[in-house]
Scaffold this active site. Structure first.
Site, short mmCIF file in Angstrom:
data_model
loop_
_atom_site.label_atom_id
_atom_site.label_comp_id
_atom_site.label_asym_id
_atom_site.label_seq_id
_atom_site.Cartn_x
_atom_site.Cartn_y
_atom_site.Cartn_z
N GLU A 146 -96.60 33.01 59.38
CA GLU A 146 -97.44 33.69 58.38
C GLU A 146 -98.07 32.73 57.40
OE1 GLU A 146 -94.41 34.72 59.37
OE2 GLU A 146 -94.28 36.92 59.37
N GLY B 69 -94.23 39.35 62.43
CA GLY B 69 -93.58 40.66 62.49
C GLY B 69 -92.88 40.90 63.83
N ALA C 206 -97.48 41.27 63.10
CA ALA C 206 -98.20 42.39 62.51
C ALA C 206 -99.67 42.20 62.86
CB ALA C 206 -97.99 42.39 61.00
N GLU D 96 -89.61 39.33 63.41
CA GLU D 96 -88.87 40.15 62.44
C GLU D 96 -88.38 41.45 63.10
OE1 GLU D 96 -92.32 39.69 59.76
OE2 GLU D 96 -90.84 39.21 58.23
#
Ligand code: CO8
Length: 259
Positions: free
Chosen positions: A133, A110, A66, A113
């Site tokens: 993260e 992300g 992300a 993911e």
């Protein structure tokens, strides 16, 4: 349709979607998500498109996570009010047709993911997976703690989440995270060929097979087996079931009608 942050190409019945922010290692921001939601919806709605491949532009990354620069100053209330990241579940995981993640480098946070939202992952020999993260003071927010744990088991998932260490392609294949490793130079061609194989299958059966395997991931055994039986029974009502079985008996190739 043209997009700012992704590229979309049609290869016969296969849609190729490429994350296209190589200068930021394809980091996933709100604009990328909006483009992906639109592209996956268009793919799902197009009766001529049967399978999709998602990959990253550039040689270095599928997606490095992300977008940290988008999140760094965002107040917690905004994460909550916008239900930040919920669009991935609706707009990407909700895709009913099969799609493959072709992971060509870093798949971190992300990015890892997102790859795990695919029906399966093909990895280049240069791929690296991780949930780093914790090093940013947070934790996975797009399903990583759940999907990684189901894919590789508690020990490896816990170690990766707690230390942020990356897993290379070979370990990822050994651990069940990826279906296959392909030399980096051949990854896209292999993914498109694999997708073309799926695209040539009867489309209703492809969607049902996807739903069934996902059920094993998301439900208990008894419920999964019950649902599998019902879905199997549903497929027996299709014209493609009659065609597929008749073609086998008559020793000829099947011609699918998608009904
Ligand atoms: N976000 C924004 N920009 C990024 C990101 C990212 N995730 N990753 C890389 N970039 C940018 C860099 O800032 C750099 O840009 P610039 O040239 O403008 O400085 C460019 O991409 C190239 O990156 P590097 O120079 O760092 O390249 P290196 O080869 O040196 O390193 C790495 C590559 C190891 C991949 C490194 O870039 C890195 O560690 N990236 C961050 C990886 C990461 O931590 N990902 C997880 C992000 S958080 C997340 O995904 C989920 C958060 C869930 C929060 C839940 C809240 C509710």
């Amino acid at each position: 349709m043209t997009y700012q942050n992704i590229l979309v190409e049609r290869h016969d019945a296969v849609t190729l979607i490429t994350l296209n922010r190589p200068q930021a290692l394809n980091a996933l921001n709100t604009a990328v998500l909006a483009d992906l939601i639109d592209a996956f919806a268009a793919f799902d709605a197009d009766p001529d498109q049967r399978c999709a491949v998602l990959t990253g532009s550039g040689e270095k990354a599928f997606a490095a996570g992300a977008d940290i620069k988008e999140m760094v100053d965002k107040p917690a209330a905004d994460f909550f009010l916008q239900d930040f990241f919920s669009g991935w579940q609706r707009g990407v995981v909700g895709t009913r047709k099969p799609w493959i993640a072709a992971v060509n480098g870093f798949a971190l946070g992300g990015g890892c993911e997102l790859a795990m939202m695919a029906d399966f992952i093909l990895a280049s020999d240069t791929a690296k997976f991780g949930q780093p993260e914790i090093k940013l003071g947070v934790a996975p927010g797009m399903g990583g703690s759940q999907r990684l744990t189901r894919a590789v088991g508690k020990a490896k998932a816990m170690e990766m989440c707690l230390t942020g260490r990356m897993m290379g392609a070979e370990e990822a294949e050994r651990s069940g995270l990826v279906a296959r490793i392909v030399p980096a130079a051949d990854l896209l061609a292999d993914a498109l060929k694999t997708a073309a194989t799926i695209a040539a299958m009867p489309p209703l059966a492809a969607m049902v097979n996807k739903e069934m395997v996902n059920l094993a991931f998301e439900s208990g055994l008894a419920q999964g087996i019950q649902s599998e039986r019902r879905l199997f029974q549903l497929l027996t009502a299709t014209e493609d079931k009659r065609e597929g079985m008749t073609a086998f008996v008559e020793k000829r190739p099947a011609v699918w009608v998608g009904r």
